[in-house]
Design an enzyme around this catalytic site. Structure first.
Site, short mmCIF file in Angstrom:
data_model
loop_
_atom_site.label_atom_id
_atom_site.label_comp_id
_atom_site.label_asym_id
_atom_site.label_seq_id
_atom_site.Cartn_x
_atom_site.Cartn_y
_atom_site.Cartn_z
CE LYS A 1 -1.15 -0.99 -0.79
NZ LYS A 1 -2.48 -0.54 -0.41
CB SER B 1 -0.65 3.51 7.17
OG SER B 1 -1.57 4.48 6.73
CG HIS C 1 -6.95 0.29 -0.76
ND1 HIS C 1 -6.03 1.29 -0.94
CD2 HIS C 1 -7.37 0.43 0.52
CE1 HIS C 1 -5.90 2.00 0.17
NE2 HIS C 1 -6.70 1.49 1.08
CB THR D 1 -1.43 4.46 -1.53
OG1 THR D 1 -0.64 3.57 -0.74
CG2 THR D 1 -2.78 3.81 -1.81
CE1 TYR E 1 -3.83 6.10 0.82
CE2 TYR E 1 -3.86 6.24 3.21
CZ TYR E 1 -4.18 5.57 2.05
OH TYR E 1 -4.87 4.39 2.10
C1 FNR Z 1 -5.95 -0.64 4.23
N1 FNR Z 1 -5.11 -0.42 3.15
C2 FNR Z 1 -4.33 0.72 3.11
N2 FNR Z 1 -3.47 0.91 2.08
C3 FNR Z 1 -2.64 1.98 2.06
O1 FNR Z 1 -1.87 2.13 1.13
N3 FNR Z 1 -2.66 2.87 3.10
C4 FNR Z 1 -3.51 2.74 4.15
O2 FNR Z 1 -3.50 3.55 5.08
C5 FNR Z 1 -4.41 1.66 4.14
N4 FNR Z 1 -5.33 1.52 5.12
C6 FNR Z 1 -6.08 0.36 5.22
C7 FNR Z 1 -6.95 0.18 6.28
C8 FNR Z 1 -7.62 -1.02 6.43
C9 FNR Z 1 -8.50 -1.21 7.61
C10 FNR Z 1 -7.42 -2.05 5.51
C11 FNR Z 1 -8.08 -3.39 5.68
C12 FNR Z 1 -6.61 -1.85 4.42
C13 FNR Z 1 -4.98 -1.43 2.09
C14 FNR Z 1 -3.87 -2.42 2.43
O3 FNR Z 1 -2.61 -1.84 2.29
C15 FNR Z 1 -3.91 -3.64 1.51
O4 FNR Z 1 -3.89 -3.20 0.16
C16 FNR Z 1 -5.11 -4.55 1.74
O5 FNR Z 1 -5.44 -4.64 3.09
C17 FNR Z 1 -4.81 -5.93 1.19
O6 FNR Z 1 -5.91 -6.71 1.23
P1 FNR Z 1 -6.25 -7.77 2.39
O7 FNR Z 1 -4.97 -8.52 2.74
O8 FNR Z 1 -6.79 -6.98 3.52
O9 FNR Z 1 -7.27 -8.62 1.71
#
Ligand code: FNR
Length: 388
Positions: A261, A130, A285, A180, A154
């Site tokens: 994404k 990330s 997400h 993203t 980001y």
């Molecule tokens: C995320 N996700 C996420 N996505 C991204 O592109 N950059 C990020 O910094 C984050 N940060 C983030 C924090 C937390 C705590 C979570 C749970 C998720 C989204 C992540 O990449 C992904 O899309 C989801 O977590 C997928 O869903 P599941 O497997 O958690 O159900």
């Protein structure tokens, strides 16, 4: 031919014969419960929560139960090949770790990004790092070993800062840039609102910014001298409401594979493809952003159809190896997990993540063995039956 991931169960049963029982749970429910017990409440609620009443988050998971995998016999799938071709790389598995900001905080030592990168090195499962990390991207990349890593961007409003982050990711050896698109503004998250908790505003997970020469050049005093001003500046530049007009600029930032994404509509796939991306990433997400109620899995077939020969990465709601197999059968090129490995990290750092990944891979492998699907090419939509 990839190695037999299912043999993880042989190791577990063999240890059992010696009186050793795994200290890690074997199901997602167990990982979740263990993480809740291990994490500070504010980190736990941030990771586990989602947008609104979390309908989308639940729908993401429930959608997998709408599909059943059809068993085929007399196939003799004694050896399975889970390897996949992506961006001219042969990866041993179709699984990857989705970018999760705050995983830094999920490990007991507060360096969860590094622990995750070490798990990637151990398992061959790629990590998408990330933008929001406790340790800078260069330090994360240094722990990846031979496993390819990807950097998630980001996109800040400061274009020079965006370019700097991408250049640093290239220099550090990341193999692709994942932009993203669904998080230029934070979704409405009642759990975090109820505790007034947003980790980045407390100065957490901003190492990629505070270590960046462009970001630092924008500050009157260094982040070390004036951390509050650094956080304020971060909050001003973090979210960029990108439009299609920005895609040529994003494309121009890197010669690495560019992956977008948050794509859930076939028309967006076509425009992204026209804009020269190397893959689309179908995701909502994990239900953390907009609580609209459409599961990512339900969006996947149309995305795959529109993508044609463009790879489709997928995440949101994958909780097991069987879920991963279903997403692959619906046409995903590679399948990501978010919360499952974050919980593994909370349970046992690198070891905990390795356990979660190996468990998911073992279940996928054994499901393919039992149901007679020897490789990913055999996993087509015909392998699935809609049950609801
Ligand atoms: C995320 N996700 C996420 N996505 C991204 O592109 N950059 C990020 O910094 C984050 N940060 C983030 C924090 C937390 C705590 C979570 C749970 C998720 C989204 C992540 O990449 C992904 O899309 C989801 O977590 C997928 O869903 P599941 O497997 O958690 O159900």
């Amino acid at each position: 031919m990839s190695k037999a991931f299912g043999s993880y169960q042989d190791e577990i049963y063999a240890a059992g014969l010696r009186g050793i029982v795994s200290s890690y749970p074997m199901t997602y429910g167990g990982w979740e419960a263990g993480a809740q017990a291990a994490l500070p409440p504010s980190v736990w609620s941030y990771v586990t929560g989602g947008a609104g009443n979390e309908h989308t988050q639940r729908a993401n998971v429930a959608a997998f139960e709408d599909w059943g995998l059809v068993p085929r016999m007399f196939v003799g799938a004694a050896q399975r090949d889970l390897s996949v071709e992506l961006f001219r790389m042969r990866l041993p598995t179709p699984l990857f770790m989705a970018p999760v900001g705050v995983i830094g905080l999920c490990a007991q030592d507060g360096h969860g990004d590094l622990a995750t990168a070490r798990a990637a090195a151990r398992t061959g499962v790629p990590m998408i790092a990330s933008t929001l990390t406790v340790d800078p991207l260069e330090a994360v990349a240094a722990e990846l070993g031979g496993t390819p890593g990807f950097f998630q961007l980001y996109t800040p409003t400061d274009r020079e800062l965006a370019a700097s982050l991408v250049q640093r990711a290239e220099a550090a050896g990341f193999r692709g840039i994942v932009v993203t698109l669904d998080t230029w503004v934070t979704g409405w998250r009642p759990r975090d609102l109820e505790t007034g908790n947003f980790p980045q505003l407390r100065g957490n997970c901003l190492a990629n910014y505070t270590s960046d020469p462009v970001f630092r050049s924008r500050l009157e005093r260094s982040p070390e001298e004036d951390p509050v001003a650094a956080v304020q500046h971060w909050s001003q530049v973090f979210g960029n409401p990108l439009t299609w007009d920005d895609l040529p600029w994003l494309r121009s930032l890197t010669t690495l594979p560019l992956i977008v994404k948050g794509i859930c509509h076939p028309e967006d796939v076509r425009r992204a493809k026209d804009g020269g991306v190397d893959a689309v990433y179908c995701s909502n997400h994990g239900g953390r952003q907009a609580n609209g109620g459409l599961s990512a899995l339900d969006a996947l077939p149309a995305v795959v159809d529109a993508a044609g020969d463009l790879p489709v990465l997928f995440d949101s709601g994958v909780r097991s190896g069987t879920d991963a197999v279903k997403a692959l059968a619906l046409g995903a090129t590679a399948v990501g997990v978010g919360r499952p490995y974050a919980y593994g990290l909370a349970l046992g750092g690198t070891e905990g993540v390795v356990h979660v990944l190996r468990s998911i891979l073992a279940e996928a492998d054994l499901t393919m063995a039992v149901d007679g699907y020897p490789d990913l090419a055999a996993l087509t939509p015909q392998a699935l039956h809609r049950t609801r």
